[in-house]
Design a protein around this motif. Sequence first.
Motif, mmCIF file in Angstrom:
data_model
loop_
_atom_site.group_PDB
_atom_site.id
_atom_site.type_symbol
_atom_site.label_atom_id
_atom_site.label_comp_id
_atom_site.label_asym_id
_atom_site.label_seq_id
_atom_site.Cartn_x
_atom_site.Cartn_y
_atom_site.Cartn_z
ATOM 1 N N LEU A 182 0.856 -1.174 0.000
ATOM 2 C CA LEU A 182 0.000 0.000 0.000
ATOM 3 C C LEU A 182 0.897 1.230 0.000
ATOM 4 C CD1 LEU A 182 -2.885 1.157 0.192
ATOM 5 C CD2 LEU A 182 -2.619 1.115 2.679
ATOM 6 N N VAL A 183 0.818 2.000 -1.062
ATOM 7 C CA VAL A 183 1.604 3.230 -1.165
ATOM 8 C C VAL A 183 0.732 4.371 -0.667
ATOM 9 C CG1 VAL A 183 2.799 4.804 -2.721
ATOM 10 C CG2 VAL A 183 2.922 2.344 -3.117
ATOM 11 N N MET A 184 1.218 5.064 0.344
ATOM 12 C CA MET A 184 0.468 6.174 0.932
ATOM 13 C C MET A 184 1.326 7.433 0.830
ATOM 14 S SD MET A 184 -0.846 4.086 4.289
ATOM 15 C CE MET A 184 -2.143 5.168 4.815
ATOM 16 N N ILE A 185 0.905 8.349 -0.029
ATOM 17 C CA ILE A 185 1.607 9.615 -0.212
ATOM 18 C C ILE A 185 0.627 10.729 0.143
ATOM 19 C CG2 ILE A 185 2.749 11.139 -1.858
ATOM 20 C CD1 ILE A 185 3.522 8.622 -3.451
ATOM 21 N N GLU A 186 1.057 11.597 1.015
ATOM 22 C CA GLU A 186 0.177 12.669 1.465
ATOM 23 C C GLU A 186 -0.255 13.533 0.283
ATOM 24 O OE1 GLU A 186 0.278 16.297 4.668
ATOM 25 O OE2 GLU A 186 1.523 14.525 5.035
#
Length: 167
Positions: A40-44
């Motif tokens: 899971l890639v989480m970028i603000e």
Amino acid sequence: NNVDCTLTIFNKEERNNFLFTLPCWLSRFLPHLHLTPQGLVMIEGKKDRLVFDGSFKFAHDTESINSWTHKQHEPPLVFPQSFVAHLQRIYNLRISYPEEEIFLWDDDVSSAFRWVKLNPDIAAVFAFRIGHLLCIPTGQTFGSNTSPSNWEVLAQARCLIGEHLLT
């Protein structure tokens, strides 16, 4: 552990019929099942994105799904040069038809790999688990080393159809 967040993102895949789900306990009974980890890639400031890790090995004596295929057996990639080819086509059209209106189109490549469907005989080797669900993709996965090459054929066909409509 981001299972709830992952299930929310994963819902879009299911809604678009890019995969189907089964209860996890069925994984014991599916022949040729290969479970591949999902990240899971989480970028603000951006939407979270699921990532298929086709190069992951569970242990030193196991194989990843990407090690089963080799890029040298796949068609060559030409899509990276398509933008320049498109600009050349527009330039040539303008030379040939200086007074005519030229109509351009833009392909939407969102979920592009997913539109090329997997053969049902091999879909189970791209399976993964999220929470209590066993997920089996119906289309190619972004992260498999054969997806870009196999998608190229579809992309080239769409370009040829578009060019045919212009002439």
